[in-house]
Design a protein around this motif. Structure first.
Motif, PDB file in Angstrom:
ATOM      1  N   GLY A 163       6.252 -11.160  46.192  1.00 46.87           N
ATOM      2  CA  GLY A 163       6.352 -10.789  44.784  1.00 46.87           C
ATOM      3  C   GLY A 163       5.028 -10.905  44.038  1.00 46.87           C
ATOM      4  N   PRO A 164       4.289 -12.017  44.187  1.00 45.01           N
ATOM      5  CA  PRO A 164       3.003 -12.121  43.494  1.00 45.01           C
ATOM      6  C   PRO A 164       1.992 -11.053  43.931  1.00 45.01           C
ATOM      7  N   VAL A 165       2.008 -10.680  45.193  1.00 47.12           N
ATOM      8  CA  VAL A 165       1.098  -9.634  45.687  1.00 47.12           C
ATOM      9  C   VAL A 165       1.474  -8.286  45.081  1.00 47.12           C
ATOM     10  N   VAL A 166       2.761  -7.975  45.098  1.00 45.53           N
ATOM     11  CA  VAL A 166       3.237  -6.715  44.518  1.00 45.53           C
ATOM     12  C   VAL A 166       2.924  -6.687  43.023  1.00 45.53           C
ATOM     13  N   GLU A 167       3.067  -7.822  42.353  1.00 48.15           N
ATOM     14  CA  GLU A 167       2.766  -7.910  40.928  1.00 48.15           C
ATOM     15  C   GLU A 167       1.282  -7.632  40.656  1.00 48.15           C
ATOM     16  N   GLN A 168       0.405  -8.153  41.486  1.00 47.93           N
ATOM     17  CA  GLN A 168      -1.032  -7.900  41.320  1.00 47.93           C
ATOM     18  C   GLN A 168      -1.368  -6.427  41.518  1.00 47.93           C
ATOM     19  N   ILE A 169      -0.768  -5.813  42.521  1.00 46.55           N
ATOM     20  CA  ILE A 169      -0.993  -4.384  42.765  1.00 46.55           C
ATOM     21  C   ILE A 169      -0.502  -3.567  41.572  1.00 46.55           C
ATOM     22  N   LEU A 170       0.668  -3.913  41.060  1.00 50.61           N
ATOM     23  CA  LEU A 170       1.221  -3.225  39.891  1.00 50.61           C
ATOM     24  C   LEU A 170       0.294  -3.371  38.690  1.00 50.61           C
ATOM     25  N   ALA A 171      -0.184  -4.582  38.438  1.00 48.27           N
ATOM     26  CA  ALA A 171      -1.070  -4.817  37.297  1.00 48.27           C
ATOM     27  C   ALA A 171      -2.346  -3.991  37.427  1.00 48.27           C
ATOM     28  N   GLU A 172      -2.907  -3.901  38.630  1.00 46.41           N
ATOM     29  CA  GLU A 172      -4.116  -3.116  38.857  1.00 46.41           C
ATOM     30  C   GLU A 172      -3.853  -1.623  38.622  1.00 46.41           C
ATOM     31  N   GLN A 173      -2.725  -1.132  39.088  1.00 43.90           N
ATOM     32  CA  GLN A 173      -2.372   0.276  38.858  1.00 43.90           C
ATOM     33  C   GLN A 173      -2.248   0.569  37.365  1.00 43.90           C
ATOM     34  N   LEU A 174      -1.626  -0.341  36.626  1.00 41.82           N
ATOM     35  CA  LEU A 174      -1.458  -0.149  35.183  1.00 41.82           C
ATOM     36  C   LEU A 174      -2.806  -0.185  34.469  1.00 41.82           C
ATOM     37  N   ARG A 175      -3.709  -1.074  34.897  1.00 40.20           N
ATOM     38  CA  ARG A 175      -5.049  -1.130  34.298  1.00 40.20           C
ATOM     39  C   ARG A 175      -5.780   0.190  34.503  1.00 40.20           C
ATOM     40  N   ARG A 176      -5.705   0.726  35.728  1.00 38.39           N
ATOM     41  CA  ARG A 176      -6.361   2.008  36.008  1.00 38.39           C
ATOM     42  C   ARG A 176      -5.744   3.138  35.185  1.00 38.39           C
ATOM     43  N   ARG A 177      -4.438   3.138  35.096  1.00 34.65           N
ATOM     44  CA  ARG A 177      -3.743   4.189  34.350  1.00 34.65           C
ATOM     45  C   ARG A 177      -4.138   4.159  32.874  1.00 34.65           C
ATOM     46  N   LEU A 178      -4.335   2.953  32.359  1.00 34.24           N
ATOM     47  CA  LEU A 178      -4.667   2.802  30.933  1.00 34.24           C
ATOM     48  C   LEU A 178      -6.174   2.840  30.696  1.00 34.24           C
ATOM     49  N   GLY A 179      -6.946   3.021  31.775  1.00 35.88           N
ATOM     50  CA  GLY A 179      -8.389   3.140  31.636  1.00 35.88           C
ATOM     51  C   GLY A 179      -9.114   1.832  31.447  1.00 35.88           C
ATOM     52  N   GLY A 180      -8.517   0.744  31.939  1.00 38.45           N
ATOM     53  CA  GLY A 180      -9.142  -0.571  31.725  1.00 38.45           C
ATOM     54  C   GLY A 180      -9.685  -1.199  32.898  1.00 38.45           C
ATOM     55  N   VAL A 226       4.317  -8.511  34.102  1.00 35.67           N
ATOM     56  CA  VAL A 226       3.412  -7.405  33.805  1.00 35.67           C
ATOM     57  C   VAL A 226       4.034  -6.573  32.686  1.00 35.67           C
ATOM     58  N   VAL A 227       3.228  -6.236  31.696  1.00 30.40           N
ATOM     59  CA  VAL A 227       3.698  -5.426  30.573  1.00 30.40           C
ATOM     60  C   VAL A 227       3.265  -3.979  30.789  1.00 30.40           C
ATOM     61  N   GLY A 228       4.158  -3.040  30.519  1.00 28.24           N
ATOM     62  CA  GLY A 228       3.801  -1.634  30.556  1.00 28.24           C
ATOM     63  C   GLY A 228       4.289  -0.866  31.769  1.00 28.24           C
ATOM     64  N   ALA A 229       5.003  -1.520  32.676  1.00 30.21           N
ATOM     65  CA  ALA A 229       5.519  -0.835  33.860  1.00 30.21           C
ATOM     66  C   ALA A 229       6.701   0.032  33.473  1.00 30.21           C
ATOM     67  N   ASP A 230       6.720   1.251  34.004  1.00 30.37           N
ATOM     68  CA  ASP A 230       7.863   2.115  33.732  1.00 30.37           C
ATOM     69  C   ASP A 230       8.873   2.010  34.880  1.00 30.37           C
ATOM     70  N   GLU A 231       9.948   2.756  34.764  1.00 30.27           N
ATOM     71  CA  GLU A 231      11.026   2.674  35.747  1.00 30.27           C
ATOM     72  C   GLU A 231      10.546   3.032  37.156  1.00 30.27           C
ATOM     73  N   GLU A 232       9.723   4.056  37.259  1.00 28.04           N
ATOM     74  CA  GLU A 232       9.211   4.464  38.580  1.00 28.04           C
ATOM     75  C   GLU A 232       8.315   3.376  39.185  1.00 28.04           C
ATOM     76  N   ASP A 233       7.467   2.754  38.368  1.00 26.75           N
ATOM     77  CA  ASP A 233       6.629   1.646  38.839  1.00 26.75           C
ATOM     78  C   ASP A 233       7.503   0.534  39.417  1.00 26.75           C
ATOM     79  N   LEU A 234       8.531   0.179  38.673  1.00 29.97           N
ATOM     80  CA  LEU A 234       9.410  -0.913  39.103  1.00 29.97           C
ATOM     81  C   LEU A 234      10.190  -0.543  40.355  1.00 29.97           C
ATOM     82  N   ARG A 235      10.628   0.718  40.444  1.00 31.17           N
ATOM     83  CA  ARG A 235      11.365   1.156  41.633  1.00 31.17           C
ATOM     84  C   ARG A 235      10.474   1.055  42.874  1.00 31.17           C
TER      85      ARG A 235
END
Length: 107
Positions: free
Chosen positions: A90-107, A10-19
């Protein structure tokens, strides 16, 4: 000490997202890990390292507990608990992260 590195695709995750992702994976690893005294599970850690996360347990015996597939665990848990957490969740957490990033970026 037993540890494993997880690098989300996933591209665009910050340190807090990863933590937060690392904490979720550590919780899964704790649920899969054997532990009679609670000491190993209490030694769990999450470290963000650039675009990846390292999760693990800091006790001296964590490596043996992780890799020894011949150990019996009458109170539950089993070997390869870190690997299983990353492989299974890991794949489930990755999907949740990607969805959060999409929402944050308005996509």
């Amino acid at each position: 000490m037993a540890q494993i590195r997880w690098e989300p695709n996933v591209v665009g995750a910050d340190e807090e997202d990863l933590r937060l992702c690392g904490e979720a994976l550590l919780d899964d690893a704790k649920a899969l890990a054997p532990d009679l005294s609670g000491e190993m599970k209490a030694s769990g850690f999450v470290r963000v390292e650039g675009d990846s996360v390292r999760i693990g347990f800091g006790t001296e015996y964590a490596v043996k507990q992780h890799y020894r597939t011949d150990f019996e665990h009458p109170q539950g848990g089993g070997a390869l608990f870190l690997k299983k957490a990353v492989d299974e969740f890991g794949p489930v957490v990755e999907q949740i992260l990607a969805e959060q990033l999409r929402r944050r970026l308005g996509g």
